[in-house]
Scaffold this motif. Structure first.
Motif, PDB file in Angstrom:
ATOM      1  N   UNK A  22       0.829  -1.209   0.000  1.00  0.00           N
ATOM      2  CA  UNK A  22       0.000   0.000   0.000  1.00  0.00           C
ATOM      3  C   UNK A  22       0.860   1.254   0.000  1.00  0.00           C
ATOM      4  N   UNK A  23       1.960   1.221   0.760  1.00  0.00           N
ATOM      5  CA  UNK A  23       2.860   2.376   0.783  1.00  0.00           C
ATOM      6  C   UNK A  23       3.514   2.582  -0.583  1.00  0.00           C
ATOM      7  N   UNK A  24       3.879   1.488  -1.254  1.00  0.00           N
ATOM      8  CA  UNK A  24       4.451   1.590  -2.600  1.00  0.00           C
ATOM      9  C   UNK A  24       3.431   2.180  -3.577  1.00  0.00           C
ATOM     10  N   UNK A  25       2.196   1.705  -3.478  1.00  0.00           N
ATOM     11  CA  UNK A  25       1.143   2.250  -4.343  1.00  0.00           C
ATOM     12  C   UNK A  25       0.963   3.741  -4.095  1.00  0.00           C
ATOM     13  N   UNK A  26       1.005   4.141  -2.841  1.00  0.00           N
ATOM     14  CA  UNK A  26       0.884   5.561  -2.499  1.00  0.00           C
ATOM     15  C   UNK A  26       2.033   6.350  -3.123  1.00  0.00           C
ATOM     16  N   UNK A  27       3.242   5.821  -3.030  1.00  0.00           N
ATOM     17  CA  UNK A  27       4.389   6.506  -3.622  1.00  0.00           C
ATOM     18  C   UNK A  27       4.174   6.719  -5.120  1.00  0.00           C
ATOM     19  N   UNK A  28       3.816   5.658  -5.824  1.00  0.00           N
ATOM     20  CA  UNK A  28       3.675   5.760  -7.276  1.00  0.00           C
ATOM     21  C   UNK A  28       2.376   6.450  -7.697  1.00  0.00           C
ATOM     22  N   UNK A  30       1.655   9.347  -6.486  1.00  0.00           N
ATOM     23  CA  UNK A  30       2.077  10.746  -6.525  1.00  0.00           C
ATOM     24  C   UNK A  30       3.386  10.974  -7.289  1.00  0.00           C
ATOM     25  N   UNK A  31       4.110   9.907  -7.599  1.00  0.00           N
ATOM     26  CA  UNK A  31       5.416  10.035  -8.251  1.00  0.00           C
ATOM     27  C   UNK A  31       5.521   9.038  -9.392  1.00  0.00           C
ATOM     28  N   UNK A  32       5.934   9.513 -10.553  1.00  0.00           N
ATOM     29  CA  UNK A  32       6.172   8.613 -11.677  1.00  0.00           C
ATOM     30  C   UNK A  32       7.597   8.089 -11.572  1.00  0.00           C
ATOM     31  N   UNK A  33       7.814   6.867 -12.061  1.00  0.00           N
ATOM     32  CA  UNK A  33       9.127   6.229 -11.958  1.00  0.00           C
ATOM     33  C   UNK A  33      10.214   7.061 -12.629  1.00  0.00           C
ATOM     34  N   UNK A  34      10.011   7.433 -13.888  1.00  0.00           N
ATOM     35  CA  UNK A  34      11.056   8.155 -14.607  1.00  0.00           C
ATOM     36  C   UNK A  34      11.327   9.539 -14.013  1.00  0.00           C
ATOM     37  N   UNK A  35      10.295  10.221 -13.547  1.00  0.00           N
ATOM     38  CA  UNK A  35      10.468  11.535 -12.925  1.00  0.00           C
ATOM     39  C   UNK A  35      11.207  11.386 -11.599  1.00  0.00           C
ATOM     40  N   UNK A  36      10.872  10.360 -10.837  1.00  0.00           N
ATOM     41  CA  UNK A  36      11.544  10.120  -9.553  1.00  0.00           C
ATOM     42  C   UNK A  36      13.029   9.852  -9.751  1.00  0.00           C
ATOM     43  N   UNK A  37      13.344   9.025 -10.758  1.00  0.00           N
ATOM     44  CA  UNK A  37      14.755   8.737 -11.036  1.00  0.00           C
ATOM     45  C   UNK A  37      15.490   9.994 -11.488  1.00  0.00           C
ATOM     46  N   UNK A  62      11.525  18.739  -0.960  1.00  0.00           N
ATOM     47  CA  UNK A  62      11.103  18.236   0.341  1.00  0.00           C
ATOM     48  C   UNK A  62      10.037  17.147   0.187  1.00  0.00           C
ATOM     49  N   UNK A  63       9.067  17.373  -0.701  1.00  0.00           N
ATOM     50  CA  UNK A  63       8.022  16.377  -0.928  1.00  0.00           C
ATOM     51  C   UNK A  63       8.629  15.089  -1.457  1.00  0.00           C
ATOM     52  N   UNK A  64       9.589  15.208  -2.372  1.00  0.00           N
ATOM     53  CA  UNK A  64      10.238  14.018  -2.910  1.00  0.00           C
ATOM     54  C   UNK A  64      11.021  13.292  -1.820  1.00  0.00           C
ATOM     55  N   UNK A  65      11.713  14.046  -0.990  1.00  0.00           N
ATOM     56  CA  UNK A  65      12.468  13.473   0.131  1.00  0.00           C
ATOM     57  C   UNK A  65      11.552  12.648   1.030  1.00  0.00           C
ATOM     58  N   UNK A  66      10.400  13.219   1.365  1.00  0.00           N
ATOM     59  CA  UNK A  66       9.454  12.508   2.226  1.00  0.00           C
ATOM     60  C   UNK A  66       8.875  11.279   1.521  1.00  0.00           C
ATOM     61  N   UNK A  67       8.594  11.411   0.239  1.00  0.00           N
ATOM     62  CA  UNK A  67       8.040  10.292  -0.538  1.00  0.00           C
ATOM     63  C   UNK A  67       9.026   9.139  -0.654  1.00  0.00           C
ATOM     64  N   UNK A 162      12.584  -1.817  -8.502  1.00  0.00           N
ATOM     65  CA  UNK A 162      12.014  -3.034  -7.917  1.00  0.00           C
ATOM     66  C   UNK A 162      10.588  -2.798  -7.422  1.00  0.00           C
ATOM     67  N   UNK A 163      10.353  -1.669  -6.780  1.00  0.00           N
ATOM     68  CA  UNK A 163       9.011  -1.361  -6.289  1.00  0.00           C
ATOM     69  C   UNK A 163       8.032  -1.231  -7.453  1.00  0.00           C
ATOM     70  N   UNK A 164       8.463  -0.569  -8.509  1.00  0.00           N
ATOM     71  CA  UNK A 164       7.607  -0.415  -9.685  1.00  0.00           C
ATOM     72  C   UNK A 164       7.304  -1.778 -10.303  1.00  0.00           C
TER      73      UNK A 164
END
Length: 181
Positions: A22-28, A30-37, A62-67, A162-164
């Protein structure tokens, strides 16, 4: 007058309310894989450069750091359970483009990425790494990070992949179950 102490430490539990998946789903969500990388890579690049800082809104950083901290905790929770997200594919069928930084073994079982990462570093050390690259990427400093930040960076990128992959396989399994049932 009694002093009230506020606890600002992040909380996470492996219960019904917040599982690792569920936490992984929450991360993705709000955040796309390629943008996060890309953000992680930019932060890393600016953290090791002198006389320059990242040209991003501090709120975004800051939002990315927390995510990303949330994602790391999700991975940690996943390692506590012995569930596998393996896929049976022949080695010749896996394209190097699909693998990214993952080895074939890690691609077949992405939980291994988290297990290796948390054998090498603790959650606290990953938090320290993330705080360090945020700090050093946001301003101009004489000193560079005092620790090796390359290995935690590589582990973090692999954790994103891996999470993706875990969530993608989970969706595929749900689709297969829906169509077969």
């Amino acid at each position: 007058m009694k002093k009230i102490k506020t606890d600002f430490a992040p909380r996470f539990r492996a219960g019904k309310k917040s599982s690792g998946l569920q936490l992984m789903e929450t991360f993705f969500h709000f955040n796309e894989l390629d943008v996060s990388k890309e953000i992680l890579s930019k932060m890393m690049n600016y953290a090791v450069k002198r006389n320059s800082w990242i040209n991003e809104d501090p709120a975004v950083i800051f939002q990315f750091h927390q995510s990303i901290r949330l994602l790391m905790r999700a991975g940690y929770l996943i390692t506590l359970k012995d569930r596998k997200w393996t896929v049976d594919t022949q080695p010749e069928k896996i394209s190097p483009w699909v693998l990214g930084l993952l080895s074939e073994k890690e691609y077949r079982n992405p939980v291994l990425v988290f297990k290796k990462a948390f054998r090498a570093y603790t959650l606290k050390e990953f938090d320290y790494f993330m705080s360090g690259i945020v700090y050093f990427s946001m301003g101009v400093y004489e000193n560079l990070p005092e620790r090796n930040i390359v290995m935690p960076y590589i582990h973090t990128v692999k954790m994103l992949d891996a999470a993706h992959l875990i969530l993608q396989r989970r969706r595929e399994k749900k689709m297969a179950d829906t169509h077969s049932g």
